[in-house]
Design an enzyme around this catalytic site. Structure first.
Site, PDB file in Angstrom:
ATOM      1  N   ASP A   1     -21.678 -19.478  19.922  1.00 30.71           N
ATOM      2  CA  ASP A   1     -21.255 -19.845  21.278  1.00 30.71           C
ATOM      3  C   ASP A   1     -21.697 -21.258  21.637  1.00 30.71           C
ATOM      4  O   ASP A   1     -22.549 -21.473  22.499  1.00 30.71           O
ATOM      5  CB  ASP A   1     -21.791 -18.849  22.309  1.00 30.71           C
ATOM      6  CG  ASP A   1     -20.929 -17.593  22.387  1.00 30.71           C
ATOM      7  OD1 ASP A   1     -19.903 -17.546  21.681  1.00 30.71           O
ATOM      8  OD2 ASP A   1     -21.283 -16.670  23.131  1.00 30.71           O
TER       9      ASP A   1
ATOM     10  N   THR B   1     -13.781 -17.034  13.105  1.00 28.56           N
ATOM     11  CA  THR B   1     -15.175 -17.237  12.710  1.00 28.56           C
ATOM     12  C   THR B   1     -15.659 -16.003  11.956  1.00 28.56           C
ATOM     13  O   THR B   1     -14.948 -14.997  11.858  1.00 28.56           O
ATOM     14  CB  THR B   1     -16.069 -17.469  13.943  1.00 28.56           C
ATOM     15  OG1 THR B   1     -16.017 -16.308  14.789  1.00 28.56           O
ATOM     16  CG2 THR B   1     -15.610 -18.688  14.725  1.00 28.56           C
ATOM     17  N   GLU B   2     -16.864 -16.103  11.432  1.00 31.61           N
ATOM     18  CA  GLU B   2     -17.411 -14.943  10.740  1.00 31.61           C
ATOM     19  C   GLU B   2     -17.716 -13.828  11.735  1.00 31.61           C
ATOM     20  O   GLU B   2     -17.962 -14.066  12.915  1.00 31.61           O
ATOM     21  CB  GLU B   2     -18.660 -15.330   9.952  1.00 31.61           C
ATOM     22  CG  GLU B   2     -19.834 -15.786  10.779  1.00 31.61           C
ATOM     23  CD  GLU B   2     -21.033 -16.152   9.915  1.00 31.61           C
ATOM     24  OE1 GLU B   2     -21.374 -15.353   9.026  1.00 31.61           O
ATOM     25  OE2 GLU B   2     -21.607 -17.237  10.124  1.00 31.61           O
ATOM     26  N   LEU B   3     -17.701 -12.609  11.229  1.00 23.75           N
ATOM     27  CA  LEU B   3     -17.944 -11.429  12.055  1.00 23.75           C
ATOM     28  C   LEU B   3     -19.367 -10.945  11.841  1.00 23.75           C
ATOM     29  O   LEU B   3     -19.843 -10.882  10.704  1.00 23.75           O
ATOM     30  CB  LEU B   3     -16.953 -10.323  11.685  1.00 23.75           C
ATOM     31  CG  LEU B   3     -17.110  -8.989  12.422  1.00 23.75           C
ATOM     32  CD1 LEU B   3     -16.780  -9.155  13.895  1.00 23.75           C
ATOM     33  CD2 LEU B   3     -16.207  -7.940  11.789  1.00 23.75           C
ATOM     34  N   PHE B   4     -20.049 -10.629  12.926  1.00 17.62           N
ATOM     35  CA  PHE B   4     -21.425 -10.147  12.844  1.00 17.62           C
ATOM     36  C   PHE B   4     -21.437  -8.638  13.085  1.00 17.62           C
ATOM     37  O   PHE B   4     -21.019  -8.158  14.136  1.00 17.62           O
ATOM     38  CB  PHE B   4     -22.312 -10.883  13.850  1.00 17.62           C
ATOM     39  CG  PHE B   4     -22.444 -12.340  13.556  1.00 17.62           C
ATOM     40  CD1 PHE B   4     -23.430 -12.806  12.705  1.00 17.62           C
ATOM     41  CD2 PHE B   4     -21.547 -13.247  14.092  1.00 17.62           C
ATOM     42  CE1 PHE B   4     -23.534 -14.153  12.408  1.00 17.62           C
ATOM     43  CE2 PHE B   4     -21.642 -14.597  13.805  1.00 17.62           C
ATOM     44  CZ  PHE B   4     -22.640 -15.046  12.960  1.00 17.62           C
TER      45      PHE B   4
ATOM     46  N   LYS C   1     -29.610 -18.328  24.244  1.00 19.16           N
ATOM     47  CA  LYS C   1     -30.169 -17.067  24.737  1.00 19.16           C
ATOM     48  C   LYS C   1     -29.804 -15.995  23.723  1.00 19.16           C
ATOM     49  O   LYS C   1     -28.973 -16.211  22.835  1.00 19.16           O
ATOM     50  CB  LYS C   1     -29.625 -16.722  26.126  1.00 19.16           C
ATOM     51  CG  LYS C   1     -28.107 -16.707  26.215  1.00 19.16           C
ATOM     52  CD  LYS C   1     -27.648 -16.512  27.645  1.00 19.16           C
ATOM     53  CE  LYS C   1     -26.121 -16.585  27.749  1.00 19.16           C
ATOM     54  NZ  LYS C   1     -25.643 -16.445  29.135  1.00 19.16           N
TER      55      LYS C   1
END
EC number: 2.7.11.1
Length: 568
Positions: free
Chosen positions: A171, A104-107, A154
């Protein structure tokens, strides 16, 4: 000098490479949970860092429900495409190491909770921008048909790129597709669970309740109901309608009113769309440049003075949200002024096999030919159209229109074919800034691969066409052969000239037919695996024809459905 070279060399070494050779994993752990570990990784094609999620299957020998949770997350991420939902790139099953891997993309800044704790002095303008982005992501999920409920929203599951202020929901492991009028399972994080969740009868508005708790967490720097020491205490307060103590410490009346709307009884609770239109999230007065001090939380005395600045107008949703009733977000916008011509042609290859070509051309002379097989025994026009849109990232055509055209062509070839588009999902309009749907370079296509790593040289479903002799580019994504080129033109003497070959010598209909057989074979293999035994410690040997890949969504479907319900 040698030390610097050694450092660079050590940092660039991959400890694992995906079957396609595109993504390499470093040994650096970004996060770790009970079953999933997230590593830093690198996309060699795009030159960007990504997140490599690894789930060990041996962790689920006694808890198959958790395994299904991760398959659900992968399956959902693959089908979603929105600027405020975490991007999914690829996935595969490693049978040697008994693991599921997905990229997935990285934050860059981690979760919104981590980011908020690092930066405590935040203007109300920034909080509003975060709220708007989260609500846009929720609206996209809730507007799907059927709606998708996150069920565990959340700040720990919301991610941010701090250098751009970009917020995305992630998530989705507990997310559920709302196929009935309500869901019937009590899941989530107690502090963020709406009262109706405990009654196990709820809809997508539980995400709005959780969003309200997220806003409370943003301005108080703490989990709601932090005064409670046990989930049972939280349950008692929530079911009795008592708000967390942190709510009463919020001094700004506008913030409190906005949060209260989110936490209202389900019969009065606003939807994500209605909250986006709430005055609290609208821009401040530009003329007056109102800059009054705000003290929105009384429980933290180091926040200093917060100033309210005017917000920049965001026209992104002005046109999209004119209607208060939205069934699903449309995937494409296709205005008459685009002058896009679409045609479809097919021929039968056997009792159930049909080979189709979808041709898309625009006013600028660009042509896109999409070749794909269609098996009347198992395929529907709608499912193939949705799959085409997902695999090829088509952004300028209506999925319903494509499905109708496929249906019409199949009906012409198969007289007893029953049209299925009338019962398919209606799709609303979602403006998309992507303009063309034609690739610039084959090497940079964002295709999704799903392969099985078997320890040998990997094969995958991405074949490059020879485009060196013409101005075209082509590739294969799953069942689809995607070919781009320019419309035929004429020279001054009237002789017809073509900017590309009609068909590459490296691709033929026979290969497409073999691809269809591989797709069917891998489905049967998964069904045989699930019928024979559950996943265990011993590696499972899978022998497939070169070019075959095991699809996670197919495996997910095999796990989720009774085996007898699937037609072999």
């Amino acid at each position: 000098m040698n030390g610097e070279e050694s450092f660079v060399e050590d940092c660039s070494v991959f400890v694992e490479i995906d079957p396609s050779g595109r993504y390499g994993r470093y040994d650096e752990i970004l996060g770790k949970g009970a079953s999933k570990t997230v590593y830093r990784a690198f996309d060699e094609y795009e030159g960007i860092e990504v997140a490599w999620n690894q789930v060990k299957l041996r962790n689920f020998t006694r808890n198959p429900e958790e395994l299904e949770k991760f398959f659900r997350e992968i399956h959902l991420l693959k089908t979603l495409n929105h600027q405020n939902i975490m991007k999914f790139y690829t996935s595969w099953v490693d049978t040697n190491n008994l693991s599921i891997n997905f990229v997935t993309e990285l934050f860059t800044s981690g979760t919104l909770r981590q980011y908020r704790l690092r930066h405590r002095r935040v203007n109300i303008r920034a909080v509003k921008q975060w709220c708007k982005q989260i609500l846009k992501g929720l609206l996209y999920l809730h507007s799907r048909s059927p709606p998708i409920i996150h069920r565990d929203l959340k700040c720990d599951n919301i991610f941010i790129n701090g250098n751009q202020g970009e917020v995305k929901i992630g998530d989705l492991g507990l997310a559920a597709i709302l196929r009935k009028s309500h869901a019937v399972r009590c899941v989530g994080t107690p502090e963020f669970m709406a009262p109706e969740v405990y009654d196990e009868e709820y809809n997508e508005l539980v995400d709005v309740y959780a969003f309200g708790m997220c806003v409370l967490e943003m301005v108080t720097f703490d989990y709601p109901y932090s005064e409670c020491t046990h989930p049972a205490q939280i349950y008692k307060k929530v079911t009795s309608g008592k708000k967390p103590e942190a709510f009463y410490l919020v001094k700004d009346p506008e913030v409190r009113e906005f949060v209260e709307k989110c936490l209202a009884n389900v019969t009065c609770r606003l939807t994500a769309l209605e909250l986006l239109q709430d005055p609290f999230l609208q821009d401040d007065n530009m003329d007056g440049f109102v800059m009054r001090p705000i003290d929105y939380y009384n429980g933290y005395d180091e926040t200093g003075v917060f100033l309210r600045h005017p917000l920049i107008d965001d026209p992104l949703y002005h046109d999209q949200f004119e209607s208060s009733q939205i069934c699903e977000i449309d995937l494409f916008a296709n205005d008459d002024e685009d002058h896009v011509d679409i045609s479809i042609k097919g021929k039968r290859n056997g009792d159930d096999g049909i080979f189709l070509r979808l041709r898309i051309s625009d006013a600028e002379g660009r042509i896109r030919n999409i070749y794909f097989p269609f098996e009347t025994a198992i395929d529907t026009a709608w499912s193939v159209a949705v799959e085409m849109v997902s695999e090829l990232d088509i952004t300028n055509q209506d999925v319903a229109k494509i499905a109708e055209m496929i249906d019409a062509e199949i009906a012409a070839l198969v007289p007893d074919w029953k049209n299925d588009t009338e019962s398919s999902q209606n799709v609303n309009n979602n403006k998309n800034n992507n303009t063309a749907g034609f690739c610039g370079e084959c090497a940079s296509n964002g295709y999704i691969q799903e392969t099985v790593s078997s320890g040998e040289k990997s094969h995958h479903n991405h074949h490059e066409f020879d485009s060196s002799e013409d101005k075209s580019c082509s590739s294969v994504h799953g069942r689809f052969a995607d070919m781009w080129g320019l419309r035929e033109s004429y020279s001054d003497d009237g002789e017809k000239q073509s900017s590309r070959k009609v068909r590459s010598g490296r691709w033929s209909e026979n290969e497409m037919r073999r691809e269809l057989r591989w797709l069917k074979a891998r489905h049967k293999i998964q069904l045989m695996k699930m019928r024979g035994q559950t996943i265990c410690e011993t590696p499972i040997e899978i022998s497939l024809t070169p070019g075959t890949s095991v699809s996670l969504p197919l495996l997910y479907r095999a796990i989720s459905l009774p085996v007898d319900a699937v037609d072999m």
